[in-house]
Design an enzyme around this catalytic site. Sequence first.
Site, PDB file in Angstrom:
ATOM      1  N   GLY A   1       0.842  -1.198   0.000  1.00 54.95           N
ATOM      2  CA  GLY A   1       0.000   0.000   0.000  1.00 54.95           C
ATOM      3  C   GLY A   1       0.873   1.242   0.000  1.00 54.95           C
ATOM      4  N   LEU A   2       0.233   2.368  -0.141  1.00 53.33           N
ATOM      5  CA  LEU A   2       0.956   3.643  -0.215  1.00 53.33           C
ATOM      6  C   LEU A   2       1.720   3.941   1.070  1.00 53.33           C
ATOM      7  CD1 LEU A   2      -1.907   5.880  -1.717  1.00 53.33           C
ATOM      8  CD2 LEU A   2       0.114   5.005  -2.946  1.00 53.33           C
TER       9      LEU A   2
ATOM     10  N   GLY B   1       2.417   5.665   4.315  1.00 52.20           N
ATOM     11  CA  GLY B   1       1.507   6.338   5.240  1.00 52.20           C
ATOM     12  C   GLY B   1       0.127   5.706   5.325  1.00 52.20           C
ATOM     13  N   ALA B   2      -0.080   4.576   4.634  1.00 52.15           N
ATOM     14  CA  ALA B   2      -1.407   3.940   4.647  1.00 52.15           C
ATOM     15  C   ALA B   2      -1.684   3.214   5.972  1.00 52.15           C
ATOM     16  CB  ALA B   2      -1.539   2.963   3.485  1.00 52.15           C
ATOM     17  N   GLY B   3      -0.626   2.932   6.720  1.00 52.78           N
ATOM     18  CA  GLY B   3      -0.808   2.260   8.022  1.00 52.78           C
ATOM     19  C   GLY B   3      -0.178   0.876   8.095  1.00 52.78           C
ATOM     20  N   LYS B   4       0.600   0.514   7.093  1.00 52.67           N
ATOM     21  CA  LYS B   4       1.176  -0.835   7.040  1.00 52.67           C
ATOM     22  C   LYS B   4       1.995  -1.181   8.295  1.00 52.67           C
ATOM     23  CE  LYS B   4       3.536  -0.110   3.182  1.00 52.67           C
ATOM     24  NZ  LYS B   4       3.225   1.324   2.950  1.00 52.67           N
TER      25      LYS B   4
ATOM     26  N   SER C   1       5.799  -1.954  -2.299  1.00 53.11           N
ATOM     27  CA  SER C   1       5.765  -2.969  -3.373  1.00 53.11           C
ATOM     28  C   SER C   1       4.696  -2.626  -4.428  1.00 53.11           C
ATOM     29  CB  SER C   1       5.538  -4.373  -2.795  1.00 53.11           C
ATOM     30  OG  SER C   1       4.568  -4.404  -1.775  1.00 53.11           O
TER      31      SER C   1
HETATM   32  S1  ADX Z   1       9.252  -0.183  -2.199  1.00 53.61           S
HETATM   33  O1  ADX Z   1       8.574   0.548  -3.279  1.00 53.61           O
HETATM   34  O2  ADX Z   1      10.626  -0.565  -2.560  1.00 53.61           O
HETATM   35  O3  ADX Z   1       8.450  -1.342  -1.743  1.00 53.61           O
HETATM   36  P1  ADX Z   1       9.645   0.537   0.548  1.00 53.61           P
HETATM   37  O4  ADX Z   1       8.411   0.046   1.202  1.00 53.61           O
HETATM   38  O5  ADX Z   1      10.866  -0.309   0.674  1.00 53.61           O
HETATM   39  O6  ADX Z   1       9.328   0.860  -0.996  1.00 53.61           O
HETATM   40  O7  ADX Z   1      10.025   1.968   1.137  1.00 53.61           O
HETATM   41  C1  ADX Z   1       9.051   2.956   1.249  1.00 53.61           C
HETATM   42  C2  ADX Z   1       9.424   4.029   2.249  1.00 53.61           C
HETATM   43  O8  ADX Z   1      10.542   4.773   1.784  1.00 53.61           O
HETATM   44  C3  ADX Z   1       8.292   5.028   2.375  1.00 53.61           C
HETATM   45  O9  ADX Z   1       7.416   4.716   3.441  1.00 53.61           O
HETATM   46  C4  ADX Z   1       8.993   6.340   2.624  1.00 53.61           C
HETATM   47  O10 ADX Z   1       9.215   6.515   4.013  1.00 53.61           O
HETATM   48  C5  ADX Z   1      10.348   6.170   1.978  1.00 53.61           C
HETATM   49  N1  ADX Z   1      10.521   6.818   0.655  1.00 53.61           N
HETATM   50  C6  ADX Z   1      11.547   7.651   0.343  1.00 53.61           C
HETATM   51  N2  ADX Z   1      11.494   8.015  -0.950  1.00 53.61           N
HETATM   52  C7  ADX Z   1      10.405   7.409  -1.500  1.00 53.61           C
HETATM   53  C8  ADX Z   1       9.835   7.384  -2.802  1.00 53.61           C
HETATM   54  N3  ADX Z   1      10.375   8.068  -3.831  1.00 53.61           N
HETATM   55  N4  ADX Z   1       8.711   6.650  -3.011  1.00 53.61           N
HETATM   56  C9  ADX Z   1       8.156   5.967  -1.994  1.00 53.61           C
HETATM   57  N5  ADX Z   1       8.660   5.941  -0.726  1.00 53.61           N
HETATM   58  C10 ADX Z   1       9.787   6.643  -0.467  1.00 53.61           C
END
Ligand code: ADX
Length: 186
Positions: free
Chosen positions: A17-18, A20-23, A91
Amino acid sequence: MADQSFKQKGFVLWLTGLSGAGKSTIAEIVEGELRSRGLNIEILDGDIVRKELTRDLGFSKEDREENIKRVTFVAKLLSRNQVACICSFISPYREMRDRIRRETTNFIEVFVDASLESVSERDVKGLYKKALSGEIPNFTGISAPYEVPDMPDLHILTDEQTPLQSATQILEYLEDVGLAPYSKLF
Ligand code: ADX
C-alpha cells in the site's frame, strides 16, 4: 493463553500500500498479538530494511525490484523454517507481488488501502509535501505508480477503520486459514 497443540507453519503476510497507509502500525499490532500466542515471528519493514539490507538502493523501478527481491529471499528462508514473516513494503508493481506469491509458500497479500487524499493530507513523515514540490522524485502515488492489487487475499480500508480493527481483520483471516491459533481477540 497460547494453544499448546497448535503446530506453527511458516507464512509470508505481505502488506502492500501507499506510504503512510498504516502498514507498519498494523504489522506491529499483528506481530505483538501473534507473539503473545506463542508464534515465532519476524517483521521486515521497508523503512528498516532500507537502512540495514538495501541501503544502496533508491526508488527507481529497478531499485524497488531489487529491494523486494532481497526481502523475498529473506522471507523465503524464514517462512520455510516455520517462522511467521510479516513484510511491510509499498511494493507498487503487480508483477513483483505475483512473483513473491510464486516463490514463497503460504503467501498472503494484504492490500492496505488508504486514499491518496488521506495519506497526503496526514503526511506523517512530511514526504508527500516534498514529493509534490518535486524535492523527492519517483514518489509513489505522486510521480511513480502504485498498481492496485487485483485479487488480494485481504483488502483493508484504513480510512474507515482503526489500526486495531485492521489488525483484527488480519488475525481472524489467519485463524480461519489455520495459520494462527484461535484466541480471544484482545
Ligand atoms: S518499495 O517501493 O521498494 O516497496 P519501501 O516500502 O521499501 O518501498 O520503502 C518505502 C518508504 O521509503 C516510504 O514509506 C517512505 O518513508 C520512503 N521513501 C523515500 N522516498 C520514496 C519514494 N520516492 N517513493 C516511496 N517511498 C519513499
